[in-house]
Design a protein around this motif. Structure first.
Motif, PDB file in Angstrom:
ATOM      1  N   SER A  86       0.839  -1.196   0.000  1.00 46.89           N
ATOM      2  CA  SER A  86       0.000   0.000   0.000  1.00 46.89           C
ATOM      3  C   SER A  86       0.871   1.242   0.000  1.00 46.89           C
ATOM      4  O   SER A  86       1.985   1.242   0.516  1.00 46.89           O
ATOM      5  CB  SER A  86      -0.916   0.010   1.224  1.00 46.89           C
ATOM      6  N   LYS A  87       0.348   2.307  -0.587  1.00 45.39           N
ATOM      7  CA  LYS A  87       1.069   3.572  -0.673  1.00 45.39           C
ATOM      8  C   LYS A  87       0.461   4.597   0.280  1.00 45.39           C
ATOM      9  O   LYS A  87       0.410   5.781  -0.012  1.00 45.39           O
ATOM     10  CB  LYS A  87       1.032   4.091  -2.112  1.00 45.39           C
ATOM     11  N   ALA A  88      -0.015   4.109   1.403  1.00 43.41           N
ATOM     12  CA  ALA A  88      -0.698   5.003   2.342  1.00 43.41           C
ATOM     13  C   ALA A  88       0.290   5.947   3.005  1.00 43.41           C
ATOM     14  O   ALA A  88       1.403   5.565   3.340  1.00 43.41           O
ATOM     15  CB  ALA A  88      -1.416   4.182   3.412  1.00 43.41           C
ATOM     16  N   LYS A 128     -14.278  17.002   4.400  1.00 48.52           N
ATOM     17  CA  LYS A 128     -14.341  15.601   4.861  1.00 48.52           C
ATOM     18  C   LYS A 128     -12.969  15.132   5.341  1.00 48.52           C
ATOM     19  O   LYS A 128     -12.855  14.510   6.399  1.00 48.52           O
ATOM     20  CB  LYS A 128     -14.857  14.701   3.734  1.00 48.52           C
ATOM     21  N   THR A 129     -11.921  15.438   4.563  1.00 48.27           N
ATOM     22  CA  THR A 129     -10.556  15.040   4.951  1.00 48.27           C
ATOM     23  C   THR A 129     -10.135  15.746   6.232  1.00 48.27           C
ATOM     24  O   THR A 129      -9.529  15.135   7.124  1.00 48.27           O
ATOM     25  CB  THR A 129      -9.574  15.374   3.815  1.00 48.27           C
ATOM     26  N   LEU A 130     -10.470  17.028   6.351  1.00 52.73           N
ATOM     27  CA  LEU A 130     -10.122  17.789   7.552  1.00 52.73           C
ATOM     28  C   LEU A 130     -10.828  17.224   8.777  1.00 52.73           C
ATOM     29  O   LEU A 130     -10.245  17.136   9.868  1.00 52.73           O
ATOM     30  CB  LEU A 130     -10.509  19.257   7.353  1.00 52.73           C
ATOM     31  N   LEU A 131     -12.068  16.787   8.595  1.00 49.96           N
ATOM     32  CA  LEU A 131     -12.823  16.199   9.707  1.00 49.96           C
ATOM     33  C   LEU A 131     -12.195  14.880  10.147  1.00 49.96           C
ATOM     34  O   LEU A 131     -12.099  14.596  11.352  1.00 49.96           O
ATOM     35  CB  LEU A 131     -14.278  15.976   9.270  1.00 49.96           C
ATOM     36  N   ALA A 132     -11.745  14.075   9.169  1.00 50.06           N
ATOM     37  CA  ALA A 132     -11.098  12.802   9.510  1.00 50.06           C
ATOM     38  C   ALA A 132      -9.784  13.045  10.249  1.00 50.06           C
ATOM     39  O   ALA A 132      -9.459  12.331  11.209  1.00 50.06           O
ATOM     40  CB  ALA A 132     -10.857  11.997   8.242  1.00 50.06           C
ATOM     41  N   LYS A 133      -9.025  14.060   9.802  1.00 51.95           N
ATOM     42  CA  LYS A 133      -7.779  14.389  10.499  1.00 51.95           C
ATOM     43  C   LYS A 133      -8.047  14.897  11.908  1.00 51.95           C
ATOM     44  O   LYS A 133      -7.270  14.641  12.835  1.00 51.95           O
ATOM     45  CB  LYS A 133      -6.992  15.444   9.710  1.00 51.95           C
ATOM     46  N   ALA A 134      -9.170  15.618  12.067  1.00 50.20           N
ATOM     47  CA  ALA A 134      -9.521  16.132  13.393  1.00 50.20           C
ATOM     48  C   ALA A 134      -9.851  14.993  14.353  1.00 50.20           C
ATOM     49  O   ALA A 134      -9.527  15.064  15.546  1.00 50.20           O
ATOM     50  CB  ALA A 134     -10.710  17.086  13.283  1.00 50.20           C
ATOM     51  N   ILE A 135     -10.469  13.916  13.852  1.00 53.20           N
ATOM     52  CA  ILE A 135     -10.766  12.752  14.706  1.00 53.20           C
ATOM     53  C   ILE A 135      -9.459  12.155  15.216  1.00 53.20           C
ATOM     54  O   ILE A 135      -9.311  11.859  16.406  1.00 53.20           O
ATOM     55  CB  ILE A 135     -11.578  11.687  13.928  1.00 53.20           C
ATOM     56  N   PHE A 158      -3.766   6.921   8.834  1.00 50.46           N
ATOM     57  CA  PHE A 158      -3.323   6.416   7.533  1.00 50.46           C
ATOM     58  C   PHE A 158      -4.253   6.986   6.465  1.00 50.46           C
ATOM     59  O   PHE A 158      -5.470   6.783   6.542  1.00 50.46           O
ATOM     60  CB  PHE A 158      -3.360   4.886   7.489  1.00 50.46           C
ATOM     61  N   SER A 159      -3.678   7.672   5.487  1.00 46.97           N
ATOM     62  CA  SER A 159      -4.483   8.302   4.440  1.00 46.97           C
ATOM     63  C   SER A 159      -4.096   7.741   3.082  1.00 46.97           C
ATOM     64  O   SER A 159      -2.914   7.621   2.764  1.00 46.97           O
ATOM     65  CB  SER A 159      -4.267   9.820   4.465  1.00 46.97           C
ATOM     66  N   MET A 160      -5.107   7.396   2.292  1.00 44.49           N
ATOM     67  CA  MET A 160      -4.859   6.838   0.961  1.00 44.49           C
ATOM     68  C   MET A 160      -6.052   7.165   0.068  1.00 44.49           C
ATOM     69  O   MET A 160      -7.197   7.112   0.509  1.00 44.49           O
ATOM     70  CB  MET A 160      -4.653   5.324   1.052  1.00 44.49           C
ATOM     71  N   ALA A 161      -5.774   7.524  -1.169  1.00 40.19           N
ATOM     72  CA  ALA A 161      -6.837   7.825  -2.127  1.00 40.19           C
ATOM     73  C   ALA A 161      -7.341   6.533  -2.757  1.00 40.19           C
ATOM     74  O   ALA A 161      -6.587   5.575  -2.932  1.00 40.19           O
ATOM     75  CB  ALA A 161      -6.323   8.776  -3.210  1.00 40.19           C
ATOM     76  N   GLY A 162      -8.627   6.527  -3.097  1.00 35.87           N
ATOM     77  CA  GLY A 162      -9.214   5.335  -3.697  1.00 35.87           C
ATOM     78  C   GLY A 162      -8.583   4.967  -5.025  1.00 35.87           C
ATOM     79  O   GLY A 162      -8.444   3.790  -5.355  1.00 35.87           O
TER      80      GLY A 162
END
Length: 201
Positions: free
Chosen positions: A54-56, A115-122, A131-135
């Motif tokens: 994976s390239k996460a 949406k990405t900012l909200l996930a980072k805030a969690i 871990f962040s990865m694009a579909g």
């Protein structure tokens, strides 16, 4: 004859050196070429076997300084996600009540709403690895690479559990199950099924 001066010199050593040195230089050159070719072949082999990795992008624990206070609006979404944050902070409290870990959260909305900012805030509030990865990064020409990358991503995340896996633009993988163009063996559908299987486990 007694007036002739002569001297005997042994030149065999210099002749041997003159013959050996060129052959040693040639042999050394061939060895260097072979080593270079072996290193190149090893690099190709490693790149072939790294297809399934994976390239996460990993944001380690404590690296994310984004908090809910940095996000304006979406108060209802933040209120619902506060329970997920509390679960990540105090899992023993919920397990004592018989609650199970949330399998995942689906954030839906047009691009640019945060949406990405909200996930980072969690992750920032819970202080867990992110871990962040694009579909689209799961997709390759070879069939099965996407599902292999999913397995590798979840295996990496399990090593640093509890952690958050954020898959951006997940609609690039598949919009609907059971509608593969190749009778259920489509690469997108395989990847999506693997994500759902890993989340269920």
């Amino acid at each position: 004859p007694s007036t002739v001066k002569y001297e005997i010199k042994d030149q065999t050593t210099s002749q041997i050196i003159a013959q050996v040195i060129p052959s040693l230089i040639g042999t050394g050159f061939v060895i260097l070429v072979l080593l270079y070719m072996m290193r190149q072949a090893r690099g190709v082999q490693d790149s072939l076997f790294s297809f399934g990795n994976s390239k996460a992008k990993l944001f380690a624990k404590g690296k994310l300084d984004v908090k809910f206070s940095d996000i304006a609006g979406v108060d209802e979404a933040k209120k619902e996600l506060e329970e997920v944050v509390d679960f990540l902070r105090n899992p023993a409290k919920y397990k004592a009540l018989g609650a199970r870990t949330p399998k995942g959260v689906l954030l839906v909305g047009p691009s640019g709403v945060g949406k990405t900012l909200l996930a980072k805030a969690i992750a920032g509030e819970a202080n867990v690895p992110f871990f962040s990865m694009a579909g689209s990064e799961f997709m390759e020409m070879l069939v099965g690479v996407g599902s292999a990358r999913v397995r590798d991503l979840f295996a990496t995340a399990k090593k640093s559990a509890p952690s958050i896996i954020f898959i951006d633009e997940i609609d690039a993988i598949g919009r609907q199950r059971g509608h593969g163009t190749m009778g259920g063996h489509d690469e997108r559908e395989q990847t999506l099924n693997q994500i759902l299987t890993e989340m269920d486990g």
